[in-house]
Design a protein around this motif. Structure first.
Motif, short mmCIF file in Angstrom:
data_model
loop_
_atom_site.label_atom_id
_atom_site.label_comp_id
_atom_site.label_asym_id
_atom_site.label_seq_id
_atom_site.Cartn_x
_atom_site.Cartn_y
_atom_site.Cartn_z
N GLY A 14 0.84 -1.20 0.00
CA GLY A 14 0.00 0.00 0.00
C GLY A 14 0.87 1.24 0.00
O GLY A 14 2.10 1.16 0.02
N CYS A 15 0.22 2.40 -0.04
CA CYS A 15 0.92 3.69 -0.02
C CYS A 15 0.49 4.47 1.22
O CYS A 15 -0.55 4.20 1.80
CB CYS A 15 0.58 4.49 -1.28
N GLN A 16 1.31 5.43 1.60
CA GLN A 16 1.00 6.28 2.75
C GLN A 16 0.57 7.65 2.27
O GLN A 16 1.08 8.14 1.26
CB GLN A 16 2.24 6.45 3.65
N GLN A 17 -0.34 8.26 3.01
CA GLN A 17 -0.72 9.64 2.72
C GLN A 17 0.45 10.55 3.06
O GLN A 17 1.18 10.28 4.04
CB GLN A 17 -1.96 10.05 3.54
N CYS A 18 0.65 11.58 2.28
CA CYS A 18 1.70 12.54 2.61
C CYS A 18 1.42 13.13 3.99
O CYS A 18 0.27 13.45 4.30
CB CYS A 18 1.75 13.65 1.57
N PRO A 19 2.45 13.26 4.84
CA PRO A 19 2.23 13.83 6.17
C PRO A 19 1.79 15.29 6.09
O PRO A 19 1.98 15.96 5.07
CB PRO A 19 3.61 13.73 6.83
#
Length: 135
Positions: free
Chosen positions: A111-116
């Motif tokens: 999966g990918c992470q949302q930009c902080p």
């Protein structure tokens, strides 16, 4: 495919799964080799999204695990998804790109992470986020 048992006078028999006979009436069954499968008929390359690392071709190929893909037929292993992409299902022929506003900086990600907070990303398939400008 079937093999002949001419030396014993018995009727022909079907090759066991994982092997094949190059022509009807052959005296022995042969292994298809890694990257292939067979149900006793002709050898077939594993379809995209799957692989076989067995020299005695199985009756079916294994699906690539999550985080990996196989983008061609006849593979003996799957490739890990590159940073900026992910694989969240088994049997993927290609990895998916991270969406806008997200990133992934790992190999074989699921999966990918949302930009902080305080960062952004406007492109697809990226492995980092930009810091927001001041003001």
């Amino acid at each position: 495919a079937v093999v002949s048992t001419q030396s014993t006078g018995a009727p022909c028999t079907r090759c066991p799964a994982g092997t094949w006979a190059p022509e009807r009436g052959s005296l022995s069954c042969k292994s298809c080799g890694a990257g292939n499968y067979t149900d006793g008929g002709a050898c077939e390359g594993c379809p995209m999204g799957s692989f076989s690392d067995s020299d005695s071709a199985p009756a079916s190929c294994d699906l690539c695990p999550i985080g990996q893909f196989a983008n061609s037929t006849g593979l003996t292993s799957c490739y890990p998804c590159e940073p900026g992409t992910y694989g969240n299902e088994t049997g993927m022929p290609a990895c998916r790109m991270c969406g806008k506003g997200s990133y992934n900086n790992q190999t074989a990600a699921t999966g990918c992470q949302q930009c902080p907070v305080g960062t952004y990303q406007v492109e697809l398939g990226q492995n980092f986020c930009f810091a927001c400008p001041r003001g």
